[in-house]
Design a protein around this motif. Sequence first.
Motif, PDB file in Angstrom:
ATOM      1  N   ILE A   1       0.752  -1.131   0.113  1.00 31.39           N
ATOM      2  CA  ILE A   1      -0.026  -0.024   0.094  1.00 31.39           C
ATOM      3  C   ILE A   1       0.957   1.080   0.043  1.00 31.39           C
ATOM      4  O   ILE A   1       0.494   2.231  -0.805  1.00 31.39           O
ATOM      5  CB  ILE A   1      -0.950   0.039   1.204  1.00 31.39           C
ATOM      6  N   GLY A   2       1.954   1.185   0.928  1.00 37.40           N
ATOM      7  CA  GLY A   2       2.556   2.542   0.724  1.00 37.40           C
ATOM      8  C   GLY A   2       3.428   2.699  -0.573  1.00 37.40           C
ATOM      9  O   GLY A   2       3.689   3.722  -0.818  1.00 37.40           O
TER      10      GLY A   2
ATOM     11  N   HIS B   1      -2.045  11.559  -1.676  1.00 33.32           N
ATOM     12  CA  HIS B   1      -3.000  10.781  -2.577  1.00 33.32           C
ATOM     13  C   HIS B   1      -2.873   9.376  -2.630  1.00 33.32           C
ATOM     14  O   HIS B   1      -1.585   8.874  -2.690  1.00 33.32           O
ATOM     15  CB  HIS B   1      -2.872  11.420  -3.951  1.00 33.32           C
ATOM     16  N   ALA B   2      -3.945   8.628  -2.310  1.00 33.79           N
ATOM     17  CA  ALA B   2      -3.881   7.181  -2.352  1.00 33.79           C
ATOM     18  C   ALA B   2      -4.886   6.760  -3.416  1.00 33.79           C
ATOM     19  O   ALA B   2      -6.060   7.214  -3.278  1.00 33.79           O
ATOM     20  CB  ALA B   2      -4.140   6.579  -1.048  1.00 33.79           C
ATOM     21  N   GLN B   3      -4.612   6.001  -4.466  1.00 40.66           N
ATOM     22  CA  GLN B   3      -5.124   5.405  -5.087  1.00 40.66           C
ATOM     23  C   GLN B   3      -5.019   3.724  -5.110  1.00 40.66           C
ATOM     24  O   GLN B   3      -4.200   3.191  -5.989  1.00 40.66           O
ATOM     25  CB  GLN B   3      -4.966   5.767  -6.556  1.00 40.66           C
ATOM     26  N   ILE B   4      -5.749   3.201  -4.221  1.00 39.55           N
ATOM     27  CA  ILE B   4      -5.469   1.726  -3.759  1.00 39.55           C
ATOM     28  C   ILE B   4      -6.483   0.687  -4.283  1.00 39.55           C
ATOM     29  O   ILE B   4      -7.534   0.977  -3.632  1.00 39.55           O
ATOM     30  CB  ILE B   4      -5.015   1.507  -2.343  1.00 39.55           C
ATOM     31  N   PRO B   5      -6.362   0.168  -5.229  1.00 42.84           N
ATOM     32  CA  PRO B   5      -7.775  -0.911  -5.635  1.00 42.84           C
ATOM     33  C   PRO B   5      -7.737  -2.017  -4.446  1.00 42.84           C
ATOM     34  O   PRO B   5      -6.552  -2.291  -3.793  1.00 42.84           O
ATOM     35  CB  PRO B   5      -7.231  -1.365  -6.839  1.00 42.84           C
TER      36      PRO B   5
ATOM     37  N   MET C   1      -9.068  -8.542   5.693  1.00 46.22           N
ATOM     38  CA  MET C   1      -8.159  -7.580   5.790  1.00 46.22           C
ATOM     39  C   MET C   1      -8.611  -6.061   5.503  1.00 46.22           C
ATOM     40  O   MET C   1      -9.619  -6.086   4.468  1.00 46.22           O
ATOM     41  CB  MET C   1      -6.925  -8.030   4.997  1.00 46.22           C
ATOM     42  N   SER C   2      -8.312  -5.146   6.340  1.00 45.58           N
ATOM     43  CA  SER C   2      -8.720  -3.726   6.005  1.00 45.58           C
ATOM     44  C   SER C   2      -7.454  -3.012   6.309  1.00 45.58           C
ATOM     45  O   SER C   2      -6.382  -3.620   6.813  1.00 45.58           O
ATOM     46  CB  SER C   2      -9.874  -3.601   7.228  1.00 45.58           C
ATOM     47  N   TYR C   3      -7.862  -1.763   5.592  1.00 40.99           N
ATOM     48  CA  TYR C   3      -6.240  -0.897   5.964  1.00 40.99           C
ATOM     49  C   TYR C   3      -7.132   0.632   6.107  1.00 40.99           C
ATOM     50  O   TYR C   3      -7.983   0.878   5.942  1.00 40.99           O
ATOM     51  CB  TYR C   3      -5.415  -0.876   4.620  1.00 40.99           C
ATOM     52  N   ARG C   4      -6.139   1.249   6.791  1.00 42.29           N
ATOM     53  CA  ARG C   4      -6.205   2.630   6.827  1.00 42.29           C
ATOM     54  C   ARG C   4      -5.001   3.565   6.402  1.00 42.29           C
ATOM     55  O   ARG C   4      -3.925   3.048   6.998  1.00 42.29           O
ATOM     56  CB  ARG C   4      -6.649   3.041   8.223  1.00 42.29           C
TER      57      ARG C   4
ATOM     58  N   THR D   1       1.010   7.159   7.442  1.00 41.77           N
ATOM     59  CA  THR D   1       0.907   6.027   8.485  1.00 41.77           C
ATOM     60  C   THR D   1      -0.105   5.176   7.663  1.00 41.77           C
ATOM     61  O   THR D   1      -0.979   5.257   7.583  1.00 41.77           O
ATOM     62  CB  THR D   1       0.332   6.533   9.616  1.00 41.77           C
ATOM     63  N   VAL D   2       0.627   3.910   7.443  1.00 43.57           N
ATOM     64  CA  VAL D   2      -0.365   2.804   6.709  1.00 43.57           C
ATOM     65  C   VAL D   2      -0.676   1.716   7.917  1.00 43.57           C
ATOM     66  O   VAL D   2       0.180   1.105   8.619  1.00 43.57           O
ATOM     67  CB  VAL D   2       0.511   2.227   5.770  1.00 43.57           C
ATOM     68  N   GLN D   3      -1.744   1.633   8.346  1.00 44.38           N
ATOM     69  CA  GLN D   3      -2.288   0.405   8.879  1.00 44.38           C
ATOM     70  C   GLN D   3      -3.037  -0.759   8.422  1.00 44.38           C
ATOM     71  O   GLN D   3      -3.833  -0.159   7.297  1.00 44.38           O
ATOM     72  CB  GLN D   3      -3.307   1.093   9.997  1.00 44.38           C
ATOM     73  N   VAL D   4      -2.763  -1.836   8.535  1.00 42.47           N
ATOM     74  CA  VAL D   4      -3.344  -2.919   7.891  1.00 42.47           C
ATOM     75  C   VAL D   4      -3.851  -3.731   8.997  1.00 42.47           C
ATOM     76  O   VAL D   4      -2.968  -4.149   9.643  1.00 42.47           O
ATOM     77  CB  VAL D   4      -2.374  -3.659   6.973  1.00 42.47           C
TER      78      VAL D   4
END
Length: 479
Positions: free
Chosen positions: A64-65, A80-84, A99-102, A165-168
């Motif tokens: 994701i990062g 900006h995040a464009q994460i499918p 799984m979830s992310y933020r 900050t990437v949380q999974v």
Amino acid sequence: MGAPRKPRSGAHPPSYSLRRQLLVGILVPIGLFVVMDTYSLYRQALDAVNIAYDRTLLASAKAIGELLEVDGEGPQARIHAQIPYSALEPFEADNRSRMSYRVSDARGLWIDGAQDLPTWTGTLPNQGPYAALVDFYDDQFRGDPVRVAVLLQPVASVRGHAMATVQVAETLELRHTLARQILLDTLQRQALLISVITLAVLFVVHRVTQPVRRLSQRLSQRSEDDLTPIDAPDLPLEIRPLSDATNQVMGRLQHLLDHQKRFVRDAAHQLRTPLAVLKVQVQSALRGDMAAPDALAEIQHTVDRATLLANQMLSLAKVEQVRQQQDFHPIDFSDAVRTVALDLSPLIAEKDIDFELIAHPCPVLAHDWMLRELVRNVLHNAIRHTPTHGQLTIHIRPEHGMAQLLISDNGPGIAEDLRLRLFQPFASGHAGSGAGLGLTIAREIVLALGGSIALNNRLHNEALAGLDACVRLPLTCDT
């Protein structure tokens, strides 16, 4: 409620099975070890599972990062995040976990992903198996327990740079399922191990105790008077002391039984003769074959002999009884000699014997009655064979760890072929001189006390000067 019952006196304590004791003694410690070992293995397996799945979470966070972009720098930076969602599919093990992310910026403002995922508020660990910008923790998300990986991801581009900050987060169903499976596999193996140990103990105990069961069967088939030693060479070494001790007890019982049989046989044989003589004498007196005073004198002589015989046979039986009881304690042998010499002094005075007593302290381990009976029989025999106006000397002293009692008379001595036979029951050196049990009693007492007795002719200038009766008993200590 009534008062508690008191145990009956003499009640036997409950018996315990050797097999049960071995099973309990072996399986309980092994069971406790298995429980602790199973818990330890489970914790180790769970830690290994967590580390493996934590790597998956970290890989997801890194993926994701790498998809983040930034415009501007400092407070004006915009990430900006464009994460499918398909970006997370390679890291999902199966449909049992979600799984979830933020993604949020350095100020904690939401950028992308699950907005209701709790924001990370922890601190980075000082050390760990991962990079310094990674943290893992447990949390709750939408009512389910989750494992969360946090990655502080620097985002840079030609248009600026910033920190994201990437949380999974991942639910724990798969981890728990795998941990339970590991636990069940471990328990099955440990149960199999305990079963094998139980069967091995049962087999070994059955095989080891088989000689004991065979011996028990042979003993139960014995007759009541069979006291022969146990012959069981196949007994285990740990059981042999018990069989040896049993053989010793059976030997003592056999000795006691033989002694009782011999005593009854000798009593029946020896008392029959004086009783028959007494009956004949009474019948003769009733017919008037002799004068009443003469008849009464003969009857009194027969009664005296029978009384002496009965008393000596009872003394012989008492020697065996005292020997079995082993009620021995330190006693001064010289005190017993003085006491008996004083009791027999009228016999010495009656024959006007030149008597001398030399006594030194000689402590021995014995029974008081046995010492007095020993001295009485030997000294009485010496007085009887010492001529009138003769000489009699008693000398008791310690010598080479033994208490030596030497009774010397100037009587006629004994023939060599008679010297050893005099210690046998009912053997006498002179007809009508006694019941023939005095020296037998003395020998039995000496043997019971671990000593020795001997009769030796004393020579002076190659001429017979008398008889020496020598008794030697172990001292309780060197004197």
